[in-house]
Design an enzyme around this catalytic site. Structure first.
Site, PDB file in Angstrom:
ATOM      1  N   GLY A  74     -56.431 -15.128 -10.927  1.00  0.00           N
ATOM      2  CA  GLY A  74     -56.417 -13.679 -10.736  1.00  0.00           C
ATOM      3  C   GLY A  74     -57.832 -13.148 -10.915  1.00  0.00           C
ATOM      4  O   GLY A  74     -58.579 -13.609 -11.778  1.00  0.00           O
ATOM      5  N   ILE A 154     -48.380 -19.603  -5.927  1.00  0.00           N
ATOM      6  CA  ILE A 154     -47.442 -19.682  -7.050  1.00  0.00           C
ATOM      7  C   ILE A 154     -46.032 -19.268  -6.620  1.00  0.00           C
ATOM      8  O   ILE A 154     -45.043 -19.919  -6.986  1.00  0.00           O
ATOM      9  CB  ILE A 154     -47.949 -18.828  -8.235  1.00  0.00           C
ATOM     10  CG1 ILE A 154     -49.268 -19.423  -8.755  1.00  0.00           C
ATOM     11  CG2 ILE A 154     -46.912 -18.760  -9.353  1.00  0.00           C
ATOM     12  CD1 ILE A 154     -50.009 -18.565  -9.770  1.00  0.00           C
ATOM     13  N   ARG A 175     -47.567  -9.132   2.693  1.00  0.00           N
ATOM     14  CA  ARG A 175     -48.216  -8.364   3.747  1.00  0.00           C
ATOM     15  C   ARG A 175     -47.895  -8.896   5.144  1.00  0.00           C
ATOM     16  O   ARG A 175     -47.976  -8.187   6.120  1.00  0.00           O
ATOM     17  CB  ARG A 175     -49.718  -8.294   3.500  1.00  0.00           C
ATOM     18  CG  ARG A 175     -50.026  -7.375   2.328  1.00  0.00           C
ATOM     19  CD  ARG A 175     -51.449  -7.334   1.984  1.00  0.00           C
ATOM     20  NE  ARG A 175     -51.916  -8.619   1.476  1.00  0.00           N
ATOM     21  CZ  ARG A 175     -53.100  -8.821   0.937  1.00  0.00           C
ATOM     22  NH1 ARG A 175     -53.957  -7.828   0.862  1.00  0.00           N
ATOM     23  NH2 ARG A 175     -53.446 -10.003   0.469  1.00  0.00           N
ATOM     24  N   PRO A 177     -45.401 -12.342   7.241  1.00  0.00           N
ATOM     25  CA  PRO A 177     -44.554 -13.528   7.075  1.00  0.00           C
ATOM     26  C   PRO A 177     -45.417 -14.772   6.885  1.00  0.00           C
ATOM     27  O   PRO A 177     -46.552 -14.831   7.375  1.00  0.00           O
ATOM     28  CB  PRO A 177     -43.785 -13.625   8.394  1.00  0.00           C
ATOM     29  CG  PRO A 177     -43.980 -12.334   9.093  1.00  0.00           C
ATOM     30  CD  PRO A 177     -45.227 -11.713   8.563  1.00  0.00           C
ATOM     31  N   ARG A 234     -49.163  -9.788 -13.011  1.00  0.00           N
ATOM     32  CA  ARG A 234     -49.984  -8.980 -13.905  1.00  0.00           C
ATOM     33  C   ARG A 234     -49.129  -7.820 -14.406  1.00  0.00           C
ATOM     34  O   ARG A 234     -48.311  -7.277 -13.653  1.00  0.00           O
ATOM     35  CB  ARG A 234     -51.224  -8.424 -13.183  1.00  0.00           C
ATOM     36  CG  ARG A 234     -52.333  -9.448 -12.944  1.00  0.00           C
ATOM     37  CD  ARG A 234     -53.028  -9.862 -14.244  1.00  0.00           C
ATOM     38  NE  ARG A 234     -54.129 -10.780 -14.011  1.00  0.00           N
ATOM     39  CZ  ARG A 234     -54.042 -12.112 -14.058  1.00  0.00           C
ATOM     40  NH1 ARG A 234     -52.892 -12.695 -14.323  1.00  0.00           N
ATOM     41  NH2 ARG A 234     -55.104 -12.867 -13.853  1.00  0.00           N
ATOM     42  N   ASP A 258     -44.140 -12.357 -18.560  1.00  0.00           N
ATOM     43  CA  ASP A 258     -45.200 -13.168 -19.174  1.00  0.00           C
ATOM     44  C   ASP A 258     -46.483 -12.356 -19.285  1.00  0.00           C
ATOM     45  O   ASP A 258     -47.449 -12.800 -19.898  1.00  0.00           O
ATOM     46  CB  ASP A 258     -45.446 -14.429 -18.330  1.00  0.00           C
ATOM     47  CG  ASP A 258     -46.491 -15.346 -18.943  1.00  0.00           C
ATOM     48  OD1 ASP A 258     -46.424 -15.584 -20.174  1.00  0.00           O
ATOM     49  OD2 ASP A 258     -47.391 -15.815 -18.213  1.00  0.00           O
ATOM     50  N   HIS A 282     -48.499 -14.221 -22.046  1.00  0.00           N
ATOM     51  CA  HIS A 282     -49.366 -14.642 -20.932  1.00  0.00           C
ATOM     52  C   HIS A 282     -49.724 -16.132 -21.029  1.00  0.00           C
ATOM     53  O   HIS A 282     -50.895 -16.482 -21.184  1.00  0.00           O
ATOM     54  CB  HIS A 282     -50.640 -13.776 -20.889  1.00  0.00           C
ATOM     55  CG  HIS A 282     -51.294 -13.763 -19.538  1.00  0.00           C
ATOM     56  ND1 HIS A 282     -51.997 -12.694 -19.055  1.00  0.00           N
ATOM     57  CD2 HIS A 282     -51.365 -14.705 -18.559  1.00  0.00           C
ATOM     58  CE1 HIS A 282     -52.474 -12.963 -17.856  1.00  0.00           C
ATOM     59  NE2 HIS A 282     -52.105 -14.201 -17.524  1.00  0.00           N
ATOM     60  N   GLY A 284     -48.567 -18.519 -18.694  1.00  0.00           N
ATOM     61  CA  GLY A 284     -48.199 -19.184 -17.443  1.00  0.00           C
ATOM     62  C   GLY A 284     -48.918 -20.504 -17.209  1.00  0.00           C
ATOM     63  O   GLY A 284     -48.296 -21.512 -16.853  1.00  0.00           O
TER      64      GLY A 284
HETATM   65  P1  NDP Z   1     -52.110 -16.061  -3.928  1.00  0.00           P
HETATM   66  O1  NDP Z   1     -53.267 -15.283  -3.434  1.00  0.00           O
HETATM   67  O2  NDP Z   1     -51.808 -17.384  -3.332  1.00  0.00           O
HETATM   68  O3  NDP Z   1     -50.783 -15.183  -3.812  1.00  0.00           O
HETATM   69  C1  NDP Z   1     -50.797 -13.816  -3.992  1.00  0.00           C
HETATM   70  C2  NDP Z   1     -49.672 -13.253  -3.177  1.00  0.00           C
HETATM   71  O4  NDP Z   1     -49.626 -11.851  -3.411  1.00  0.00           O
HETATM   72  C3  NDP Z   1     -49.839 -13.462  -1.679  1.00  0.00           C
HETATM   73  O5  NDP Z   1     -48.706 -14.097  -1.175  1.00  0.00           O
HETATM   74  C4  NDP Z   1     -49.928 -12.049  -1.142  1.00  0.00           C
HETATM   75  O6  NDP Z   1     -49.233 -11.898   0.053  1.00  0.00           O
HETATM   76  C5  NDP Z   1     -49.193 -11.273  -2.212  1.00  0.00           C
HETATM   77  N1  NDP Z   1     -49.469  -9.857  -2.072  1.00  0.00           N
HETATM   78  C6  NDP Z   1     -50.675  -9.235  -1.994  1.00  0.00           C
HETATM   79  N2  NDP Z   1     -50.481  -7.921  -1.802  1.00  0.00           N
HETATM   80  C7  NDP Z   1     -49.142  -7.729  -1.770  1.00  0.00           C
HETATM   81  C8  NDP Z   1     -48.312  -6.597  -1.592  1.00  0.00           C
HETATM   82  N3  NDP Z   1     -48.843  -5.390  -1.405  1.00  0.00           N
HETATM   83  N4  NDP Z   1     -46.971  -6.768  -1.616  1.00  0.00           N
HETATM   84  C9  NDP Z   1     -46.437  -7.990  -1.801  1.00  0.00           C
HETATM   85  N5  NDP Z   1     -47.170  -9.103  -1.946  1.00  0.00           N
HETATM   86  C10 NDP Z   1     -48.503  -8.969  -1.942  1.00  0.00           C
HETATM   87  O7  NDP Z   1     -52.316 -16.178  -5.503  1.00  0.00           O
HETATM   88  P2  NDP Z   1     -51.579 -17.154  -6.538  1.00  0.00           P
HETATM   89  O8  NDP Z   1     -50.190 -17.384  -6.075  1.00  0.00           O
HETATM   90  O9  NDP Z   1     -52.441 -18.307  -6.825  1.00  0.00           O
HETATM   91  O10 NDP Z   1     -51.572 -16.200  -7.835  1.00  0.00           O
HETATM   92  C11 NDP Z   1     -50.872 -14.977  -7.808  1.00  0.00           C
HETATM   93  C12 NDP Z   1     -51.129 -14.173  -9.054  1.00  0.00           C
HETATM   94  O11 NDP Z   1     -50.454 -14.737 -10.157  1.00  0.00           O
HETATM   95  C13 NDP Z   1     -52.584 -14.100  -9.517  1.00  0.00           C
HETATM   96  O12 NDP Z   1     -53.290 -13.121  -8.798  1.00  0.00           O
HETATM   97  C14 NDP Z   1     -52.441 -13.759 -10.978  1.00  0.00           C
HETATM   98  O13 NDP Z   1     -52.434 -12.363 -11.130  1.00  0.00           O
HETATM   99  C15 NDP Z   1     -51.077 -14.302 -11.349  1.00  0.00           C
HETATM  100  N6  NDP Z   1     -51.149 -15.446 -12.263  1.00  0.00           N
HETATM  101  C16 NDP Z   1     -50.553 -15.329 -13.493  1.00  0.00           C
HETATM  102  C17 NDP Z   1     -50.544 -16.395 -14.352  1.00  0.00           C
HETATM  103  C18 NDP Z   1     -49.908 -16.279 -15.679  1.00  0.00           C
HETATM  104  O14 NDP Z   1     -50.373 -16.920 -16.616  1.00  0.00           O
HETATM  105  N7  NDP Z   1     -48.849 -15.518 -15.831  1.00  0.00           N
HETATM  106  C19 NDP Z   1     -51.180 -17.674 -14.011  1.00  0.00           C
HETATM  107  C20 NDP Z   1     -51.769 -17.680 -12.698  1.00  0.00           C
HETATM  108  C21 NDP Z   1     -51.736 -16.593 -11.869  1.00  0.00           C
HETATM  109  P3  NDP Z   1     -50.011 -11.943   1.465  1.00  0.00           P
HETATM  110  O15 NDP Z   1     -50.515 -13.326   1.571  1.00  0.00           O
HETATM  111  O16 NDP Z   1     -48.967 -11.586   2.439  1.00  0.00           O
HETATM  112  O17 NDP Z   1     -51.108 -10.948   1.351  1.00  0.00           O
HETATM  113  C1  DGY Z   2     -54.763 -16.483 -14.020  1.00  0.00           C
HETATM  114  O1  DGY Z   2     -55.352 -17.557 -13.814  1.00  0.00           O
HETATM  115  O2  DGY Z   2     -54.912 -15.487 -13.308  1.00  0.00           O
HETATM  116  C2  DGY Z   2     -53.788 -16.431 -15.156  1.00  0.00           C
HETATM  117  O3  DGY Z   2     -53.351 -15.182 -15.450  1.00  0.00           O
HETATM  118  C3  DGY Z   2     -54.174 -17.230 -16.348  1.00  0.00           C
HETATM  119  O4  DGY Z   2     -54.215 -18.566 -16.000  1.00  0.00           O
END
Ligand code: NDP
Ligand code: DGY
Length: 317
Positions: A74, A154, A175, A177, A234, A258, A282, A284
């Site tokens: 993130g 994820i 955003r 498919p 988040r 989380d 937090h 994850g």
């Molecule tokens: P990715 O960039 O692969 O995935 C993010 C997703 O968010 C994409 O599929 C994107 O869709 C979607 N998205 C963006 N804007 C919107 C919207 N307006 N409506 C719906 N969906 C939307 O990131 P990751 O999967 O690697 O990580 C995702 C998030 O998980 C990180 O940004 C972080 O905040 C959180 N995280 C939390 C952790 C924890 O410890 N709890 C650990 C790791 C990550 P599209 O592709 O269509 O734009």
């Molecule tokens: C991230 O990587 O964004 C998580 O929130 C912590 O690993």
């Protein structure tokens, strides 16, 4: 403790170079004043998601700064527009934490929907009198509809893990498919449909201006009374007052979080008074191996940025 200018010798094939390294040698976040002081003149900055890197920090760093490497996937704590404007490169940690975070999300979902914390508590406090037909009954995954908000790295990994529990329909929104959704028979639907039809709503999108406060009163009012809400993205994606209202009024069945706003969540926060809300700190990506690989990747991103070479994981700005 802020040990400025300890000397670290870094080996970067084929050359060896050395640089001054200032380390905040504590698990506690670096105080803002220390960060502003310590970053002055730095060429690179390794930060955590708890460090807000905004114009003030960038100005304090000055024109030397050419790379920021964050120990996270993130990047909502980084002022991307300001960073881009200054021509600074950014390294982050996608992929390497996907499995751990998806696993934790599934664990949180099962913990929440099957009311495990309540059950554990009843065993300890003597509330377990005998086997009772409806005692601690809850909602299971078999035959359910799961909705994933943000089927990214994820989100897809969560869907892959949930499908074998007998999930009947897998809905997702975002955003656009995703071709990779085929693997989990994912149906791309508008957010409204996902919220209304899902038994489990799982939030795994990134935090952006569009997703900030996405899960609010209107959102929760569309969910089924029997549905369970899970957020591992988040905290700011959720309006927590509205979530509290939905949970305490029985508008939704339960929630597992989380991530919260703020972190840590104050121990007297209303959400913590609810039996149907499970809050984790937090964690994850918190497996030893994942955090090890994340750390290595973060260091290598930083080194590549410092030497002007290709980063293992550079965020495209
Ligand atoms: P990715 O960039 O692969 O995935 C993010 C997703 O968010 C994409 O599929 C994107 O869709 C979607 N998205 C963006 N804007 C919107 C919207 N307006 N409506 C719906 N969906 C939307 O990131 P990751 O999967 O690697 O990580 C995702 C998030 O998980 C990180 O940004 C972080 O905040 C959180 N995280 C939390 C952790 C924890 O410890 N709890 C650990 C790791 C990550 P599209 O592709 O269509 O734009
Ligand atoms: C991230 O990587 O964004 C998580 O929130 C912590 O690993």
């Amino acid at each position: 403790r802020y040990s400025l200018a300890s000397l670290l010798h870094l080996k970067v094939s084929p050359v060896t170079f050395s640089c001054n390294l200032s380390v905040w040698d504590s698990d506690e976040p670096v105080p803002r004043a220390e960060l502003l002081k310590g970053v002055a003149g730095a060429h690179g900055l390794l930060c955590l998601l708890s460090d807000k890197i905004d114009a003030e920090v960038l100005d304090a760093a000055g024109p030397n700064l050419k790379v920021i490497s964050t120990l996270s996937v993130g990047f909502d704590h980084l002022a991307i527009d300001e960073i881009k404007k200054r021509g600074i490169r950014v390294g982050y940690t996608p992929d390497v934490l996907t499995d751990a975070t998806a696993e934790l999300t599934v664990a949180l979902l099962l913990t929440t929907c099957r009311r495990l914390p309540e059950g554990v508590e009843e065993v300890k406090n003597g509330g377990w009198s005998t086997w009772k037909p409806l005692w601690l009954c809850s909602y299971g995954l078999s035959g359910s509809t799961v909705g994933v908000i943000g089927l990214g790295r994820i989100g897809l990994a969560i869907a892959r893990r949930l499908k074998p529990f007998g999930v009947k329909r897998l809905l997702y929104t975002g955003r656009q498919p995703k071709p990779q959704a085929q693997e989990v028979d994912g149906e791309y639907v508008p957010l409204d449909t996902l919220v209304r039809e899902s038994d489990f709503v799982v939030v795994s999108c990134s935090l952006t201006p569009d997703t900030q406060g996405l899960c609010d009163k209107t959102f929760f009012s569309k969910m089924k009374k029997t549905s369970v809400f899970i957020n591992t993205s988040r905290g700011a994606v959720v309006n927590q007052e509205d979530l509290f209202g939905a949970l305490s009024s029985g508008q939704i069945a339960a929630a597992g979080l989380d991530v919260t706003t703020p972190e840590p969540l104050p121990t007297d926060h209303p959400l913590l008074s609810l039996k149907n809300c499970v809050v984790l700190p937090h964690i994850g990506s918190a497996t030893y191996s994942t955090r090890g690989v994340m750390s290595e990747l973060t260091a290598n991103n930083l080194l590549a940025g410092l030497t002007g070479s290709e980063m293992p994981s550079e965020l495209k700005l």
